[in-house]
Design a protein around this motif. Structure first.
Motif, PDB file in Angstrom:
ATOM      1  N   LEU A   9     -11.656  -8.287  26.059  1.00 33.43           N
ATOM      2  CA  LEU A   9     -10.981  -9.115  26.700  1.00 33.43           C
ATOM      3  C   LEU A   9     -11.011 -10.760  25.749  1.00 33.43           C
ATOM      4  CD1 LEU A   9     -11.987  -8.327  29.873  1.00 33.43           C
ATOM      5  CD2 LEU A   9      -9.691  -8.345  29.348  1.00 33.43           C
ATOM      6  N   VAL A  10     -12.194 -10.784  25.528  1.00 33.33           N
ATOM      7  CA  VAL A  10     -12.672 -11.974  25.477  1.00 33.33           C
ATOM      8  C   VAL A  10     -11.880 -12.000  23.542  1.00 33.33           C
ATOM      9  CG1 VAL A  10     -14.238 -12.709  23.298  1.00 33.33           C
ATOM     10  CG2 VAL A  10     -15.157 -12.244  25.429  1.00 33.33           C
ATOM     11  N   PHE A  15      -7.151 -14.505  21.615  1.00 38.28           N
ATOM     12  CA  PHE A  15      -5.639 -14.233  20.358  1.00 38.28           C
ATOM     13  C   PHE A  15      -4.828 -15.116  21.167  1.00 38.28           C
ATOM     14  CE2 PHE A  15      -5.467 -12.241  16.049  1.00 38.28           C
ATOM     15  CZ  PHE A  15      -6.552 -11.517  16.492  1.00 38.28           C
ATOM     16  N   LEU A  16      -4.510 -14.953  22.192  1.00 35.12           N
ATOM     17  CA  LEU A  16      -4.002 -16.148  22.971  1.00 35.12           C
ATOM     18  C   LEU A  16      -3.660 -17.013  22.872  1.00 35.12           C
ATOM     19  CD1 LEU A  16      -3.739 -13.434  26.273  1.00 35.12           C
ATOM     20  CD2 LEU A  16      -1.483 -14.257  24.632  1.00 35.12           C
ATOM     21  N   ILE A  17      -4.823 -17.506  22.743  1.00 40.54           N
ATOM     22  CA  ILE A  17      -5.753 -19.439  23.125  1.00 40.54           C
ATOM     23  C   ILE A  17      -5.106 -19.841  20.879  1.00 40.54           C
ATOM     24  CG2 ILE A  17      -7.404 -21.195  22.709  1.00 40.54           C
ATOM     25  CD1 ILE A  17      -9.209 -19.762  24.987  1.00 40.54           C
ATOM     26  N   ILE A  21      -1.912 -22.920  21.094  1.00 39.93           N
ATOM     27  CA  ILE A  21      -2.208 -23.104  19.805  1.00 39.93           C
ATOM     28  C   ILE A  21      -1.220 -24.064  18.581  1.00 39.93           C
ATOM     29  CG2 ILE A  21      -3.438 -24.095  18.485  1.00 39.93           C
ATOM     30  CD1 ILE A  21      -5.925 -23.425  19.779  1.00 39.93           C
ATOM     31  N   MET A  22      -0.905 -22.887  18.103  1.00 41.12           N
ATOM     32  CA  MET A  22      -0.034 -22.296  17.245  1.00 41.12           C
ATOM     33  C   MET A  22       1.763 -22.671  17.605  1.00 41.12           C
ATOM     34  SD  MET A  22      -0.956 -19.375  14.674  1.00 41.12           S
ATOM     35  CE  MET A  22       0.246 -19.314  13.698  1.00 41.12           C
ATOM     36  N   MET A  23       2.081 -22.058  19.401  1.00 43.55           N
ATOM     37  CA  MET A  23       3.002 -22.777  19.700  1.00 43.55           C
ATOM     38  C   MET A  23       3.403 -24.421  20.122  1.00 43.55           C
ATOM     39  SD  MET A  23       5.814 -21.207  20.563  1.00 43.55           S
ATOM     40  CE  MET A  23       6.986 -20.994  21.665  1.00 43.55           C
ATOM     41  N   VAL A  24       2.021 -25.511  20.081  1.00 41.40           N
ATOM     42  CA  VAL A  24       2.461 -25.983  20.596  1.00 41.40           C
ATOM     43  C   VAL A  24       2.468 -26.720  19.108  1.00 41.40           C
ATOM     44  CG1 VAL A  24       1.382 -28.459  21.310  1.00 41.40           C
ATOM     45  CG2 VAL A  24       1.103 -26.305  22.207  1.00 41.40           C
ATOM     46  N   VAL A 102       2.116  -9.952  23.144  1.00 36.76           N
ATOM     47  CA  VAL A 102       0.360 -10.229  23.572  1.00 36.76           C
ATOM     48  C   VAL A 102      -0.376  -9.877  24.152  1.00 36.76           C
ATOM     49  CG1 VAL A 102      -1.488 -11.079  21.780  1.00 36.76           C
ATOM     50  CG2 VAL A 102       0.187 -10.963  20.594  1.00 36.76           C
ATOM     51  N   PHE A 103       0.126 -10.710  25.281  1.00 37.03           N
ATOM     52  CA  PHE A 103      -0.151 -11.452  26.697  1.00 37.03           C
ATOM     53  C   PHE A 103       0.087  -9.711  27.830  1.00 37.03           C
ATOM     54  CE2 PHE A 103       0.666 -11.987  31.002  1.00 37.03           C
ATOM     55  CZ  PHE A 103      -1.024 -13.129  31.764  1.00 37.03           C
TER      56      PHE A 103
END
Length: 347
Positions: A9-10, A15-17, A21-24, A102-103
């Motif tokens: 889960l971590v 990875f999603l975080i 961030i890269m998306m922003v 990925v989600f």
């Protein structure tokens, strides 16, 4: 320590975080390069692939030629120049789809294997809802620039960026639930101060989205005064007072400056208060990094403004804003851990 059963889960949430961030950052590049209105179609299911032959490139370019942006601003553009702006918007949309994969793919696996603790279920459901909403908000934002004015609405741009930060915040909070543990509710003044700082950071970022949406950073390119005055003469240029706050470029830029200064001072005061307490090493590190980041962010903002907002400084300013927001959330959680500080209420 993270339980062995929670490591997957971590990794997943981490990875999603990183991807958000890269998306922003990609969204920031898309904005400053003027690429956001290059794709005038929204094809959520069949839009994975870019144009693969000359015929398809001509088709999407012809669609763009009918857009207000091409007619008003980019009528000089040929197919080669169009491709340069097209690719950034394509990457932006593709990356959003990748985040969805990925989600959802690991989510199905975790649900089948019953690896998601009940305490995390509400947050995972919230992330699912917010992610779906963000996809529609993105297209809603783009549509505002495809009819009438050849630019997206600053209101919709701020909504789109704000939703990205909400999603990022829930992801970070969920990760901290696993790594640090569910925080205990507390009302001591240090934690409340840290929450205030987090709120100021988010509001300042949203004010920055209004600046970007109105290109307000391209006027009054001096600091600290604006046209020789602290408050610009045209701050209340619009007759309807409240519209100045959201639609008057001079007022929008001044408000962003004011919020940035207030946030910097609030973080400086939080640093002073925390260092007078007996806090743990991780908490102290979080306070120091928050202070360092806000100094860097303030400096980048001034540099970007006084240099007429070059692309690299604008994107760096947005990235450091993301780091500030995450850092503030981490600090709040560390301050909520039992034993992280002593006698906080005294200061």
């Amino acid at each position: 320590m993270v339980k062995s059963g929670d490591r997957e889960l971590v990794i997943w949430i981490s990875f999603l975080i990183i991807m958000v961030i890269m998306m922003v950052v990609i969204g920031g590049v898309t904005r400053v390069t003027g690429s956001g209105l290059s794709m005038v179609e929204w094809r959520p299911l069949i839009g994975w692939l870019p144009p693969l032959d000359d015929q398809e490139w001509k088709r999407v370019f012809n669609l763009y030629k009918r857009s207000p942006e091409f007619i008003s601003l980019n009528s000089w553009m040929n197919l080669s120049a169009f491709k340069e702006i097209f690719w950034w918007e394509y990457i932006h949309r593709l990356w959003g789809r990748m985040i969805g994969l990925v989600f959802f793919v690991p989510l199905v696996f975790f649900l089948v294997c019953r690896k998601i603790p009940k305490k995390l279920t509400p947050k995972i459901l919230l992330i699912t809802i917010l992610g779906c909403m963000q996809a529609f908000i993105g297209w809603w934002m783009v549509k505002s620039g495809l009819s009438g004015e050849p630019s997206v609405s600053q209101y919709r741009l701020a909504t789109h960026l704000g939703m990205a930060f909400i999603i990022l915040g829930v992801l970070v909070w969920t990760l901290m639930d696993i790594v640090v543990g569910v925080g205990t509710s507390t009302a001591n003044t240090i934690v409340l101060h840290a929450k205030l700082v987090c709120g100021l950071i988010l509001i300042t970022i949203l004010a920055g989205a209004l600046v970007a949406g109105l290109d307000a950073g391209l006027i009054y390119n001096m600091f600290p005064l604006m046209g020789g005055k602290i408050v610009p003469e045209d701050y209340l240029a619009m007759k309807v007072v409240w519209r100045n706050i959201f639609e008057n470029p001079a007022a929008v830029q001044f408000n962003h400056r004011l919020l940035g200064t207030t946030t910097t001072l609030a973080i400086g005061w939080l640093l002073f208060r925390c260092l007078k307490l007996n806090i743990t090493a991780p908490t102290k590190s979080a306070v120091y990094s928050l202070a360092a980041l806000v100094v860097l962010q303030f400096g980048l903002g001034v540099l970007a403004l006084t240099n007429n907002v070059p692309h690299n400084l604008a994107v760096a300013h947005q990235l450091v804003g993301v780091c500030l927001f995450i850092n503030s959330l981490v600090l709040i959680r560390l301050l909520r851990v039992p034993g992280s500080l002593i006698n906080a209420v005294q200061y």
